[in-house]
Structure formats: structure tokens, C-alpha cells
Design an enzyme around this catalytic site. Structure first.
Site, short mmCIF file in Angstrom:
data_model
loop_
_atom_site.label_atom_id
_atom_site.label_comp_id
_atom_site.label_asym_id
_atom_site.label_seq_id
_atom_site.Cartn_x
_atom_site.Cartn_y
_atom_site.Cartn_z
N ASP A 458 -1.77 -1.66 -1.55
CA ASP A 458 -1.91 -0.01 -2.30
C ASP A 458 -1.24 -0.12 -3.54
O ASP A 458 -1.03 -0.44 -3.13
CB ASP A 458 -1.95 0.96 -0.95
CG ASP A 458 -2.76 0.42 0.04
OD1 ASP A 458 -3.57 0.54 0.07
OD2 ASP A 458 -2.19 0.64 1.17
N ASP A 763 -8.14 1.40 7.81
CA ASP A 763 -7.83 -0.36 7.22
C ASP A 763 -7.21 -0.98 7.69
O ASP A 763 -6.69 -2.40 7.80
CB ASP A 763 -6.23 0.32 6.70
CG ASP A 763 -6.02 0.92 5.00
OD1 ASP A 763 -7.39 0.59 4.38
OD2 ASP A 763 -5.66 1.69 4.65
#
Length: 1040
Positions: A458, A763
Site C-alpha cells: 500500500d 483486503d
């Protein structure tokens, strides 16, 4: 095995001892346990940490959980039917403290979901809150915590007591070979006393007993330290923080400090930590599959207010009144019934079990042959000298000693410490990583991370600091810099009052954060960094309006999630009308707008030219590495109950450019990954221009790489995807399923070992599917952490690189230990066997072999398996899938050192007395002592050699590893004590200084041998020098 295929160690290990790192199937685990067979000296110790063969997978677990839940509910329903509404007596302590409901009755309220009789009897949530002296607005008082824990219990589940040191000693004593040796020692004692008398007759037997006790105590001490490290890690895993309201203040506390009466705040991704009742909230959807086995989400509201520990928040936000904690919750009761013990074994542990099995089988054959050769030679000599019928106690003692030597050869040959060394190395690495802000949840992840060839990371909070501030604002068709009080005042002066009023209202009401006052009166914002940045900006504009706007009734709330990429709220204005605000990803919000606020505060049509102008502003902000967000509003007269918050017809208010600086050291960490053959890819939900700017700053986006948006991945055919994947370095505007597809494609098409970071609930699929799931400790939800293998406590990319560094260290350390141990195995087996065949005696006695076993087993593992990582480890490509664990370089070193040691010991054995002119009655014992001493010093120096398998300089960083130095010093010291002072027990004699010097010189020559060996080139398997050149996997079996 297929006919025509040659047998090799690698093929045998891959066939019987190969399991996946994550969620190994039951048949694979059963296969390797069967393959181990009987070649295990101590099953109790070897398999102590592993979960049972019949451990439950997720589907089985859910079925059983569902059945247990049904049984509990049926049992309760039956009791209620028989006894009516059961009365729960109040204890004197409860009455004294002013509580009007017992903990059992509170537990029954949340347990009886299907029949709310008890709930209604107590007057619903308001009545229950009064009876437990809790305010639904202000929470409870901090001074009552201890009392509530005493009366209603603490939020902790029952844990199995840790194994004590003496229990581990008992485990170590279950070694079959040690038990046989103890029997031999007892027989030796009895026969020795009968033939030689006191005290001479006890020395041989007592020496074996003392050696066994020493081995057991050292083994148990090592196991005890490991178990304590794992306990510390378990306690660290349980440090989960939750948001609650106490004393009118919102604060974070450890989940274990939660008590009955607390007002708990829930949001998307949280795991409910206790049983309780819904107080207020919006769109709360709960996943109770882990509790009941039902996969359908449950909508919780005032009509259905029951919440249970162990369930997960899928959507929405809420406040909850805690009514049961710890073992009184539904989850606590079920977990008590399904208390798993042990962990899944790691691939390296299983592979080393396979290596130990092969060596053990060879050693078993050698031990039997050695015993048979010694016995046959003894019987032949007996027949020739005194006759086979003439037996004495000394003859029996000789045979017992032969048997003890054979058993001790098995002790040395079956390397029990080989698979356990992995556990030791992992425990050491996990402990170090914990201090470096990485919490390893699954053992296998630590070793798998060493093979990682790709990290999908990320951006926000991982590559950047996650300390966000609003840097620029576009409002009323003008861009303004707002970094500083002067610029804030300029903005206020340049913006009309009506526009500023709507902007501040939108910021304050459409937020998932809240402003709280600390004990010192300082203002603090609780919430995500993005929300906090906007709220801080609003407070700097007109903070005195926060309380006023925050009291406006919220009719509907749709919290932000990573799929919608926006948050919406519907409020009721003081005049009774409704107003909807939405904020989120700039392009998405802009698409929902058809009007815009001008500088006078009037609503005007948003033309295509103006829309393009706003898009250009977005690109301009993004090119400066600013994260862009839009905020818009829409006024409504009314909305029906079944109608959702509108998704079009909005008026654009403002565009924010939020600054999130790149973390210091990230670029260096990315460069380290590249040098180590690890490809770093950025996967973010941000605008593609923002993503590219940050990626370039971090060194992720190179000239040859490309940046794409997540939706483009789904539009590609398989062939296009194969060509595109190696070039992708940035994926922007990605949804969770885009990340999932990227991960699975890299794994399936290119056999990449993929590590992926995640922080949100959505996620979870990518975290589960990846080889190593990395959850963020600060920004990550509890659901993400539950599905991860490693939790990065500081959300820092450099910490991820550190995990990879330690993963490589674990793998290399185990290779060093295996190389060292195999050398000892080969030499010890051949020396004793050849000596038995030629001379008729074994130069290394049972006591000496037990000492050698301890050097190569427990002490060797401690010395070599705990070597910290060095920079050289990150300058080589990662170990690819299916790569041989015992490499050709290792075989070169093992065979070279083995041949040298056999040459030295063989020369001493057969010509030592003549060359060194050793004579007299103790000549045999002297030469045998010299052989033993030289053998030990060969291992001491070979232990140093094993620190580097390919590099010549083996001393680099040696003094930084105090464990290694300490063990070497202790080994040498104890060797001196054995030879010089314990000769009666160890069957040695004191050596002259010349023979001591000779032993050390012979041992040290192995270091020169190591240098010569490392100069011999070894043909390694053909590998791609550029591991990310991505040679496709052959599709035809003939080409594999």
C-alpha cells in the site's frame, strides 16, 4: 515414484516432505508423519509444538461451531421451558455495590437471541444499563473498573498453563535411545560392581548416566527458553486496542481491560471483543460465521440488538453496551469446548524432518552393523582363546558396552535437533522482529518471507508517514495553499460566508472521526489520518462550530469503505429540511455532481468545460504527490424509509489536496529490495497521478515500468496479462479484488512468492491468498490482522524489508546448521564403523559420543541458528520455489571437510601411536583420547567455517554474536574438563601440552581446508540472473 526416475534426496523430500506454507491439507501432514516412521528418538519432544494430525480446517471448524452453538441454545431453551423464566439470585457483593442483575443473567440475555423475553423483562437496553450502573452516553467511571472485573469477570479467555521446566525435562527423558542407554548404564553398574567392586566398577555406568542427565538438562533448558519466547509473542498478539467511552471521554484501551458496562465503539473491520447490546449506529452488518457457521450477514439494529464476541463488522458503525466478557460470552464458551493446542508445522521443519529421517535410517543400519561386527569379532576371539562356553561377568560387560556404543551411534545418527533447530531459529528471529516492530503471527511466514520475490505494498501509511495535513484547497474556482495560519486567514477572507458555512458543516457532520479532550485539556482527534486531516482543517477554519454542527441529527450514514471509496451522510437541518453530504475519491464525487458553488455562494451549472478544469486541478494536485478528495452536498425535502442516500445530483463544494510525506528511509529500503531481487509494486486506491508521483519519489516506478488503474487489469486477456504483469510497478484506483487478482496472477503465472500488505476488511482475500500477508498494526482493521501472517506494528515499509532480511537469515542459518551437522554425522558413523571392522573396538565411547551429540545438536543449533542477518544476505536473489535445500555448495563443504576429518582420525587411529611414539600401559587410552580431542576441535573450527558457506572470511561479525562466542568458549572449556578431570567417567586420560597443541592444530587446519574448498567452483543449477525477467512456466510436461 515413477519408473525410470533416479532416486535423489531432493526427489524423496519433495515426494514425502513437501507441504504448503499456508493452510497445509491434512493428507500432506499425515504423509510426512508416516514417512518419518519409527526413525524418531523422541516423538513427544519432536512433535510437541505441532497441532494434531486431525486439526480442523475452516469448514470443519464452522460446522462444529454451529453444532456446539445449537447444543448450547437447545440446552438453554429446554431449561427455560422446564423452569419458566429462571430466576438468577444476586450475590451479597452485587447488592452491596448497587448492581441489580447477576453476571449469569446478563450472559443469558445476549445468549437468548431467538427469545427476547429476558431482555424485555428487564426493560430493554435502558433498563439493563440502569441495573449495571452504566450511562449509555457517558459510559462508566474509571474508578469502578476493578469492582466490575471482580463481580462480572475480566475479558480474558481460559489459557492452558505453560509447561514448566521439569515438564520439559520429563519430555526430554522420553527419548527412546536415552532410555535404552540408561538401561545399559544400570546393567554396567551392576556388572561393574560385581566384577571390579567399589568404586571402580561404577565409573563406566555412572559416566553414561551423568552424560544423559547433562544432555537432558541442556535440551530442556533450550526448550524452556524457546517456549518462553513463544509465550511472549502470544501475549503480544493479544494486545488489541478498542475505542470506548468512559467518564464522558472517548479513549482507547486494551481489549483485556474491557468490562461490563463499557460503551464500545464499532466500525468496519472490527472484531467484536465481547457480548453486548446495540445502543445506536448506522447500517451495522455483522458476520457471525465464525460463531454460528452461518455465512449470511446479520443486520443489527434496535429491534435486533444482540452482538456477540468473535463476530466481525462488515459494514456500518455502532455503539454497543458490553454485557458479558471473557468466559461468560458465547464465544468464550465455544472456544473453551474447542481448545486447539499447537501450531501448524512450517515447510522447513517438515523438510528437515525428512533429512533427519534419511540420516537416521542410514545411521540405524550403521549402528546395527557396528554392533554385529563388534559382537562377531568378540565371539571369534573368544572361541580362539578360551572357548565359547567359558563366560564371565566381564564378557557380559563388554557386550553391554558394545550395545551402548551402537545405541549411542543411533543417538548421533538420528539428528533430533535438526527440525527443532528451525523452531529455535524462528523463535529467535520472531523475538528480534517483535522488538523491531514486526509481530509474526504464523511461524511459516518468517521463513517464507526469506523467499519473497515480490512485495505488493500500500502507499498510505506504509510508504508515507500517514501524518496527513490539508495542503491545498480548490474552492470557488480558486486554488489556495493552506499550510499555515496566514494562508488559512487569506482563505477565510477570500471565501464568501455562505460557502464557508456549507464547507465547514460538510467537514464536521460527514466524518468518521471525533474530537475528544484529554485529561490535560488538549484537543485530540480519534480516527483515520485522512479524516483527522480534514477535521483539523475544519477546526482551524471555525472550530467553535464543531459542537453545534455535531449535534445535528444524522438520519442516515454510509461509512467509507474501499469499494465505494466515499462516505455519505444525511442530516436534518434546524429548519426541518434534509441535506446530504458526500466526500471521497475526487473523480467519483465529481461524476455525481452536476452543479457547483460559485464565489458568491450560488449554485451554478457545472459545465463540461468547468468539469475538465476541475479534472486538470485534480491532476495538478496529484502531480505534486497530493492525495485528492472532493466534498459535495445536496438538499432534499424528504426521503422514504426504504430509499438510500442519493448518488447523483450533487453540488460540488471543494477539492482538497492532502499532503502525506514519504517516510524517511523508504527509498533506501526499496533499493535494498531491488538489490535483493525483490520487486516492489505499489497498490493504492489513490489517483494514478498521485500514485506515480509518490512511486517515483520512492524509487518504485522505473523507466521500464508502467502504472495502470485497477480496472485495466480485468480488461486484459490471459496472454495480455502474461505480457503486462512483469512491467506493472504501480496499480492505482485499485479495489480489493484488483489486488487479489494481481496477487493470484503473479503466483500462478510466474510462481512468484508474493508478500502483500493490507489494512482494510476487504483486503482479507488478498492477505489470505498471498504467500505472506502483512497487515498494518496502526491503520489495519482487526479483520485484516486476523487474516495476516505478520503484523507491521509501525506501518513502515522499512520494517517489511527487515522481515525479509530475517527470513533469509533463518533459511541460511538452518542451511549452515545442516551443513555442520551432516559433517559430524558422516565422520562419527564412518570412524566408529571402520574401527569396529578393522580393530574390533570403537575409539569413541558412549559418553564421548553423547558429548559430541550435544555439541552438534543443541549447542550447534544455538550457535549457528541464531546468527543475525547481514547486508550480504540482501545482495543475492531470493530462493525460488522448488529450489534444493541442501545445495551443491553445501555438499562440497560437507564432503570436503568429512574427508579431511576422516583422514586425520584414520591416521591417528591406525598409525598414531607409531608416528607420535606413544608407548606404555596407557598408550591405547592416550591415542583414543587424542582422537576424541582432535575430533571435537575439528567440530569447533568447522562450526566457525559453517558461518559462511561461500565467503572465505568467516570471522566477519563473529564478535557481534555473543551466543556463538559463548557456546564456542563453553565447548572448549568443557572439553578441557572432560579430558583432564573426568577421565574416569569419560574413559580419557590427561594429555600433554604437545598433544593438546596437536589437537588444536589438526582442528584449525580444517579452516585452511575450507578456504581451499571454497575456491573450487561448483556448478549450480541454471537460474535467471534477473529474477524479474520472468521466464514463463512451460506448459508442456516434457519441457519442465
Amino acid at each position: 515414484m515413477e519408473s525410470g526416475r533416479s532416486w535423489s534426496i531432493d526427489s524423496y523430500l519433495n515426494e514425502h516432505f513437501d507441504i504448503p506454507a499456508k493452510n497445509p491439507p491434512g493428507e500432506a501432514r499425515l504423509r510426512w508423519r508416516r514417512a518419518v516412521g519409527l526413525v524418531v528418538r523422541n516423538r513427544r519432544r519432536r512433535f510437541r509444538m505441532f497441532s494434531g494430525l486431525h486439526a480442523l480446517d475452516d469448514s470443519q471448524r464452522r460446522k462444529i461451531l454451529g453444532k456446539v452453538q445449537v447444543v448450547i441454545n437447545v440446552h438453554k431453551a429446554a431449561l427455560q421451558f422446564i423452569n419458566g423464566v429462571r430466576r438468577y439470585p444476586l450475590s451479597n457483593d452485587l447488592i452491596k455495590e448497587g448492581f441489580c442483575i447477576s453476571p449469569d443473567e446478563l450472559s443469558a440475555i445476549t445468549g437468548m437471541r431467538e427469545d427476547p423475553t429476558i431482555f424485555k423483562t428487564h426493560g430493554g437496553i435502558n433498563g439493563i444499563s440502569r441495573k449495571i450502573k452504566a450511562s449509555l452516553e457517558d459510559g462508566i467511571s474509571e474508578t469502578e473498573i476493578e469492582t466490575r472485573q471482580k463481580l462480572y469477570g475480566s475479558n480474558k479467555h481460559a489459557e492452558k498453563p505453560p509447561r514448566s521446566f521439569w515438564m520439559l525435562v520429563w519430555d526430554a527423558l522420553h527419548d527412546l535411545t536415552l532410555i535404552i542407554l540408561m538401561v545399559c548404564a544400570v546393567v554396567s553398574l551392576v556388572v561393574g560392581l560385581a566384577t571390579k567392586g567399589w568404586p571402580t566398577g561404577i565409573y563406566d555406568g555412572l559416566g553414561i548416566i551423568f552424560s544423559i542427565l547433562l544432555v537432558v538438562l541442556v535440551t530442556a533448558s533450550s526448550d524452556y527458553k524457546q517456549s518462553r519466547k513463544f509465550m511472549e509473542l502470544d501475549h503480544e498478539k493479544q494486545k488489541i486496542y478498542v475505542r470506548i467511552t468512559r467518564d464522558r471521554k472517548t479513549k482507547k484501551v486494551l481489549v483485556h481491560d474491557l468490562v461490563v458496562g463499557d460503551i464500545l465503539h464499532l466500525s468496519i473491520g472490527d472484531v467484536v471483543p465481547a457480548d453486548g447490546l446495540f445502543v445506536s449506529g448506522y447500517s451495522l452488518m455483522i458476520d457471525e460465521s465464525s460463531l454460528s457457521g452461518e455465512s449470511e450477514p446479520v443486520h443489527v439494529s434496535e429491534e435486533k440488538p444482540f452482538l456477540h464476541a468473535g463476530s466481525k463488522v462488515l459494514d456500518g458503525t455502532a455503539k454497543m453496551l458490553v454485557t458479558a466478557v471473557g468466559m461468560r460470552t458465547e464465544w468464550g464458551k465455544i472456544m473453551d469446548a474447542l481448545n486447539d493446542d499447537g501450531v501448524d508445522e512450517t515447510p522447513l521443519q517438515v523438510k528437515l524432518n525428512g533429512v533427519a529421517t534419511i540420516i537416521g535410517q542410514i545411521g540405524l543400519v550403521f549402528a546395527i552393523l557396528t554392533f554385529l561386527v563388534l559382537l562377531v569379532r568378540f565371539l571369534v576371539d573368544k572361541v580362539m582363546l578360551v572357548g565359547l562356553l567359558n563366560w564371565s561377568a566381564n564378557d557380559a560387560l563388554t557386550i553391554v558396552n558394545y550395545f551402548a556404543i551402537a545405541v549411542t551411534i543411533i543417538v548421533v545418527a538420528v539428528p533430533e535437533g535438526l527440525p527443532l533447530a528451525v523452531t529455535l531459529s524462528l523463535a529467535f528471529a520472531m523475538k528480534k522482529l517483535m522488538s523491531d516492530k514486526a509481530l509474526v503471527r504464523h511461524l511459516a511466514a518468517c521463513e517464507t518471507m526469506g523467499s519473497a520475490s515480490c512485495i505488493c505494498t500500500d502507499k498510505t501509511g506504509t510508504l508515507t508517514t500517514n501524518h496527513m495535513i490539508v495542503d491545498k484547497v480548490w474552492i470557488s474556482d480558486v486554488s489556495n495553499s493552506v499550510n499555515g495560519d496566514t494562508n488559512i486567514n487569506k482563505l477565510k477572507a477570500a471565501t464568501s460566508k455562505s460557502v464557508m458555512e456549507i464547507l465547514i458543516q460538510g467537514i464536521f457532520v460527514n466524518t468518521g472521526s471525533e474530537v475528544v479532550k484529554e485529561d490535560d485539556g488538549e484537543r485530540n482527534i480519534l480516527g483515520t489520518p485522512t479524516e483527522a486531516a480534514l477535521l483539523e482543517f475544519g477546526l482551524s477554519l471555525q472550530g467553535d462550530l464543531y459542537d453545534e454542527y455535531n449535534k445535528l441529527p444524522r438520519v442516515r450514514v454510509e461509512p467509507f469503505n474501499s469499494v465505494k471509496k466515499k462516505m455519505s451522510v444525511l442530516i436534518q437541518l434546524p429548519n426541518g429540511s434534509l441535506r446530504s453530504f458526500c466526500k471521497g475519491a475526487s473523480e467519483i464525487i465529481l461524476e455525481q455532481c452536476d452543479t457547483v458553488l460559485n464565489s458568491e455562494g450560488n449554485i451554478t451549472l457545472l459545465s463540461e468545460i468547468q468539469k475538465q478544469n476541475v479534472l486538470n486541478i485534480i491532476k495538478s494536485f496529484a502531480s505534486e504527490a497530493l492525495r485528492t478528495l472532493c466534498i459535495a452536498f445536496k438538499d432534499l425535502n424528504e426521503i422514504s424509509d426504504d430509499q438510500t442516500i442519493p448518488e447523483d445530483g450533487y453540488t460540488l463544494i471543494a477539492l482538497f489536496g492532502i499532503k502525506d510525506p514519504v517516510r524517511p528511509g523508504v527509498r533506501d529500503a526499496v533499493m535494498t529490495c531491488m538489490a535483493a531481487g525483490i520487486k516492489v509494486r505499489m497498490v493504492t486506491g489513490d489517483n494514478i497521478n498521485t500514485a506515480k508521483a509518490i512511486a517515483k519519489e520512492c524509487g518504485i516506478l522505473t523507466e521500464d515500468g508502467i502504472a495502470i488503474e485497477g480496472r485495466e487489469l480485468h480488461d486484459k486477456s490471459t496472454d495480455e496479462l502474461k505480457e503486462l504483469l512483469p512491467k506493472i510497478e504501480v496499480m492505482a484506483r485499485s479495489l480489493p479484488m484488483d489486488k487479489y487478482k494481481l496477487v493470484t496472477s503473479l503466483e500462478s503465472m510466474y510462481q512468484e512468492v508474493v508478500a502483500v500488505t493490507g489494512d482494510g476488511t476487504n483486503d482479507a482475500p488478498a492477505l489470505r491468498e498471498s504467500d505472506i500477508g502483512l497487515a498494518m498494526g496502526i491503520a489495519g482493521t482487526e479483520v485484516a490482522k486476523e487474516n495476516a501472517d505478520v503484523i507491521i506494528m509501525d506501518d513502515n515499509f522499512s520494517t517489511i524489508v527487515n522481515v525479509a532480511r530475517w527470513g533469509r537469515a533463518v533459511y541460511l542459518n538452518i542451511q549452515k546448521f545442516v551443513q555442520f551437522q551432516l559433517t559430524v554425522n558422516i565422520v562419527a558413523l564412518i570412524v566408529n564403523f571402520v574401527s569396529a571392522c578393522i580393530i574390533g573396538t570403537a575409539p569413541l565411547t558412549a559418553v564421548q559420543l553423547l558429548w559430541v551429540n550435544m555439541i552438534m545438536d543443541t549447542l550447534g543449533a544455538l550457535a549457528l541458528a541464531t546468527d543475525p542477518p547481514n547486508d550480504e544476505m540482501m545482495k543475492r536473489p531470493p530462493v525460488r520455489r522448488g529450489h534444493s535445500f541442501i545445495t551443491r555448495v553445501m555438499w562440497r563443504n560437507i564432503l570436503g571437510q568429512g574427508l579431511y576429518q576422516l583422514l586425520v582420525l584414520g591416521t591417528l587411529m591406525f598409525a598414531g601411536k607409531r608416528i607420535l611414539k606413544i608407548q606404555g600401559p596407557y598408550a591405547d587410552r592416550t591415542i583414543n583420547t587424542l582422537i576424541f580431542n582432535s575430533f571435537v576441535f575439528c567440530q569447533v573450527f568447522n562450526e566457525i567455517n559453517s558461518r559462511e558457506m561461500e565467503k572465505i572470511n568467516v570471522f566477519r561479525g563473529i564478535f557481534k554474536n555473543l551466543i556463538f562466542i559463548s557456546i564456542l568458549a563453553a565447548t572448549v572449556l568443557f572439553q578441557v574438563i572432560i579430558v583432564e578431570f573426568l577421565g574416569t567417567f569419560a574413559n580419557t586420560v590427561p594429555l600433554s601440552w604437545e598433544l593438546w597443541l596437536l589437537s588444536v592444530i589438526l582442528g584449525s587446519v580444517s579452516m585452511i581446508v575450507a578456504v581451499i574448498l571454497k575456491c573450487i567452483p561448483v556448478e549450480s543449477r541454471k537460474t535467471d540472473d534477473r529474477p524479474h525477467g520472468y521466464e514463463l512456466i512451460p506448459e508442456e510436461p516434457e519441457t519442465v
